[in-house]
Design an enzyme around this catalytic site. Structure first.
Site, short mmCIF file in Angstrom:
data_model
loop_
_atom_site.label_atom_id
_atom_site.label_comp_id
_atom_site.label_asym_id
_atom_site.label_seq_id
_atom_site.Cartn_x
_atom_site.Cartn_y
_atom_site.Cartn_z
N GLY A 312 42.64 36.53 39.57
CA GLY A 312 42.80 37.95 39.86
C GLY A 312 43.38 38.80 38.74
O GLY A 312 43.57 39.99 38.92
N CYS A 317 38.33 42.23 37.02
CA CYS A 317 38.42 41.49 38.28
C CYS A 317 38.95 42.35 39.41
O CYS A 317 39.95 43.05 39.24
CB CYS A 317 39.35 40.31 38.04
SG CYS A 317 39.68 39.38 39.49
N ASP A 356 43.93 31.97 31.54
CA ASP A 356 42.63 32.66 31.55
C ASP A 356 42.75 34.05 32.17
O ASP A 356 43.07 34.19 33.35
CB ASP A 356 41.64 31.80 32.36
CG ASP A 356 40.30 32.50 32.54
OD1 ASP A 356 40.00 33.45 31.81
OD2 ASP A 356 39.56 32.07 33.44
N ARG A 380 37.63 40.44 27.91
CA ARG A 380 37.66 41.83 27.41
C ARG A 380 37.85 41.86 25.90
O ARG A 380 37.18 42.60 25.18
CB ARG A 380 38.79 42.59 28.09
CG ARG A 380 38.88 44.07 27.78
CD ARG A 380 40.25 44.62 28.16
NE ARG A 380 41.31 43.99 27.39
CZ ARG A 380 41.70 44.39 26.18
NH1 ARG A 380 41.16 45.44 25.63
NH2 ARG A 380 42.65 43.73 25.54
N TRP A 404 30.86 43.36 31.83
CA TRP A 404 30.82 43.24 33.29
C TRP A 404 31.31 41.87 33.75
O TRP A 404 31.18 40.88 33.04
CB TRP A 404 29.41 43.52 33.81
CG TRP A 404 28.36 42.58 33.31
CD1 TRP A 404 27.92 41.44 33.91
CD2 TRP A 404 27.59 42.71 32.10
NE1 TRP A 404 26.94 40.85 33.15
CE2 TRP A 404 26.71 41.60 32.05
CE3 TRP A 404 27.56 43.64 31.07
CZ2 TRP A 404 25.83 41.41 30.99
CZ3 TRP A 404 26.68 43.44 30.01
CH2 TRP A 404 25.83 42.34 29.99
N GLY A 405 31.89 41.86 34.96
CA GLY A 405 32.43 40.63 35.53
C GLY A 405 31.34 39.71 36.03
O GLY A 405 30.24 40.16 36.37
N GLU A 406 31.66 38.43 36.08
CA GLU A 406 30.71 37.45 36.61
C GLU A 406 30.53 37.63 38.12
O GLU A 406 29.53 37.20 38.69
CB GLU A 406 31.18 36.03 36.31
CG GLU A 406 31.03 35.64 34.86
CD GLU A 406 29.58 35.59 34.42
OE1 GLU A 406 28.84 34.75 34.95
OE2 GLU A 406 29.19 36.39 33.55
N ARG A 416 30.07 31.15 41.37
CA ARG A 416 31.45 31.15 40.89
C ARG A 416 32.44 31.40 42.04
O ARG A 416 33.60 31.02 41.98
CB ARG A 416 31.59 32.24 39.83
CG ARG A 416 32.90 32.27 39.15
CD ARG A 416 32.88 33.23 37.96
NE ARG A 416 34.06 32.99 37.18
CZ ARG A 416 35.22 33.59 37.41
NH1 ARG A 416 35.34 34.48 38.35
NH2 ARG A 416 36.26 33.28 36.66
N GLU A 429 33.28 40.73 43.36
CA GLU A 429 34.67 40.50 42.97
C GLU A 429 34.91 40.96 41.54
O GLU A 429 35.94 40.67 40.94
CB GLU A 429 35.04 39.02 43.13
CG GLU A 429 35.11 38.60 44.59
CD GLU A 429 35.83 37.28 44.82
OE1 GLU A 429 36.79 36.96 44.10
OE2 GLU A 429 35.40 36.55 45.73
N GLY A 484 59.78 50.39 25.08
CA GLY A 484 59.06 49.51 24.15
C GLY A 484 57.99 50.22 23.35
O GLY A 484 57.64 49.79 22.25
P1 IMP Z 1 39.90 39.39 30.70
O1 IMP Z 1 40.14 38.65 29.42
O2 IMP Z 1 41.15 40.05 31.23
O3 IMP Z 1 38.77 40.35 30.61
O4 IMP Z 1 39.52 38.29 31.80
C1 IMP Z 1 38.45 37.40 31.66
C2 IMP Z 1 38.48 36.43 32.81
O5 IMP Z 1 38.25 37.10 34.06
C3 IMP Z 1 37.40 35.37 32.78
O6 IMP Z 1 37.67 34.32 31.91
C4 IMP Z 1 37.33 34.93 34.23
O7 IMP Z 1 38.32 33.98 34.56
C5 IMP Z 1 37.66 36.20 34.98
N1 IMP Z 1 36.46 36.85 35.53
C6 IMP Z 1 35.24 37.00 34.97
N2 IMP Z 1 34.41 37.73 35.75
C7 IMP Z 1 35.13 38.04 36.83
C8 IMP Z 1 34.84 38.78 38.01
O8 IMP Z 1 33.76 39.35 38.20
N3 IMP Z 1 35.84 38.84 38.93
C9 IMP Z 1 37.04 38.25 38.75
N4 IMP Z 1 37.38 37.59 37.65
C10 IMP Z 1 36.43 37.48 36.70
#
Ligand code: IMP
Length: 499
Positions: A312, A317, A356, A380, A404-406, A416, A429, A484
């Site tokens: 989360g 996400c 992660d 990101r 975009w998210g998975e 997933r 999600e 900060g």
């Molecule tokens: P970020 O580095 O904060 O962008 O997070 C990347 C991580 O978000 C990934 O490695 C996954 O664990 C998680 N993630 C990827 N796609 C989704 C999604 O659609 N929903 C929720 N978590 C995601």
């Protein structure tokens, strides 16, 4: 009755590191960022270690073969996204493994019947000034000659002049045979003062070109993550549905390490998947994601080689909003790292953990490591670079890249999020978004690594294990968070926002 956790779950933003004594030897040039990613017994070496504690997320918008090569060149690892057909994922893995640093497949090719006009058009299109001339005009055809900018004079030569009359013919070329090593190629380049050395097979078919400048760049990448054959190391994501079909294909393609990509890994599906891989293949596999000691222990007992932590916290996400499940990333890492240390004491086996998602500022990486993570996974962060697979778009005066998210409708990676049973997931999600375009991976990563190393020196630590032992970490108040950043001043436009 339900169990209540009275301590709030916390994010990286709520912590800071306190400095320890910085000794004179503690300078960034002496910091070693190597770190294990596969489990190992006390006193033994892990099968795979990274040279920098960075991995790129198992996502369509982040980790394809281009990202994998770029990151491995800097010492980290990509996990190629699994939300694509088995065949196309295996092809990406194969491309990474086939990529020999320094040996490139010729990208600008001509036939001898073409003309100077074609040479100029090709140069304009590709930006390359060296073109291979092959019988059929392909990158692997019979090599007949090479054309470079030194072979023609635009002011004097007719645009209709034939390539065959311009090129340096094969009979006058210095070339090398298949199997030549990079250092042998480099010796020839220096001995004959060449810019480019063609490598041909026994039938004179072109295989690769080796450029002087690429050899130099190889020397400039001392941290490259390579296997015993000098190919880049690459990972791949799998799911708990089609693993019996996917894993054999990935292993056949040469994948070095697998990870089960799932938003919630504390499940019997993951146990079965890990057990299947361990029973049938000699390839390490990570599992997750978990956020507590119970989830950690469950997947370790199933045989996982590393554990991925975080639910989360990802930037794209919306799991917490949609389902009310997850945990602040810092709290999750702290608890799982403690469980890992207890497990090590108990069994003498060290299980690396990966934090992660949720890394926003560079210092969050240092915090994650200090809290016990062995490496981090970022989506990101990497999506912003030239090397990510997504489109660069101009919005107003700014360039952005798509991300975009998975779990978004766009990726449609429902496996997933699948918790089993017949009914598949029907809600999102993750979101579809933009991130600010940031340029090349190398430049940005170097800056981040410098910051990480510099903070480690503030903490009196020259390695990640030392940081994990010595770090002193404090929770901060909401008001000290404001203190900060720059405050109570009027910023000039040229001031850069801290990343
Ligand atoms: P970020 O580095 O904060 O962008 O997070 C990347 C991580 O978000 C990934 O490695 C996954 O664990 C998680 N993630 C990827 N796609 C989704 C999604 O659609 N929903 C929720 N978590 C995601």
């Amino acid at each position: 009755m339900a169990t209540f956790y009275t301590e709030p779950s916390r994010t990286f933003n709520e912590y800071l590191l306190l400095p320890n004594l910085t000794t004179k030897e503690c300078n960034p040039a002496n910091v070693d960022l190597s770190t294990p990613i596969t489990k190992f017994k006390k006193g033994e070496k892990p099968a795979i270690s990274l040279n920098i504690p960075f991995s790129s997320a198992v996502m369509q918008a982040v980790s394809d073969h281009h990202m994998a090569v770029a990151l491995a060149r800097c010492g980290g690892i990509s996990f190629i996204f699994g939300s694509q057909s088995v065949e196309s994922q295996a092809t990406m893995v194969r491309k990474v493994k086939a990529y020999k640093a320094g040996f490139v497949v010729s990208k600008s090719n001509l036939t001898p019947d073409q003309t100077l006009k074609d040479i100029l058009a090709l140069k304009e299109q590709t930006g390359h000034s060296t073109c291979a001339v092959t019988e059929d005009g392909t990158a692997k055809g019979k090599l007949l000659g090479i054309v470079t900018g030194r072979d023609y004079r635009i002011s004097r030569d007719s645009l209709d002049k034939k390539v065959s009359d311009i090129m340096t013919p094969f009979s006058s070329l210095i070339y090398a045979k298949s199997g030549t090593t990079l250092s042998e190629a480099n010796d020839l380049i220096w001995e004959h003062k060449l810019n480019c050395l063609p490598i041909v097979d026994e039938n004179q078919n072109l295989e690769f070109l080796v450029f002087r400048k690429d050899y130099d760049s190889r020397k400039n990448n001392p941290l490259s993550l390579l296997d015993a054959n000098k190919s880049y190391i690459v990972g791949a994501g799998i799911n708990t549905k089609d693993y019996k079909e996917r894993v054999p294909a990935l292993v056949e393609a040469g994948v070095d390490i697998l990870v089960i990509d799932s938003s919630d890994g504390f499940s019997e599906w993951q146990k079965e998947t890990v057990e299947y891989v361990k029973a049938n293949f000699n390839v390490p596999i990570g599992a997750g994601n978990v956020v507590d000691k119970e989830g950690f222990r469950y997947l370790v007992d199933a045989g996982a080689d590393f554990i991925k932590v975080g639910i989360g916290g990802g930037s794209i996400c919306i799991t917490r909003e949609q389902k009310g499940i997850g945990r602040g990333q810092a709290s999750a890492v702290i608890e799982v790292a403690q469980a890992r240390d207890e497990y090590f004491k108990e069994t003498g086996i060290y299980i690396p953990i990966c934090s992660d998602g949720g890394i926003v500022h560079d210092y969050h990486v240092t915090l994650a490591l200090a809290m016990g993570a062995d490496f981090v996974m970022l989506g990101r962060y990497f999506a912003r670079f030239d090397e990510s697979p997504t489109k660069k778009v101009k919005i107003g005066n700014n360039f952005v890249k798509e991300y975009w998210g998975e779990g978004s409708n766009r990726a449609r990676n429902w496996q997933r999020y699948d918790t089993g049973g017949k009914q598949s997931l029907v809600f999102e999600e993750g979101v579809d978004s933009y991130v600010p375009y940031a340029g090349s991976l190398r430049e940005n990563l170097d800056r981040t690594l410098n910051k990480v190393k510099s903070t480690m020196c503030n903490c009196g630590s020259l390695s990640i294990p030392e940081l994990q032992q010595k770090a002193r970490i404090t929770v901060i108040s909401a008001t000290s968070l404001v203190e900060g950043g720059a405050h109570d001043v009027i910023l000039k436009e040229s001031s850069m926002a801290a990343e």
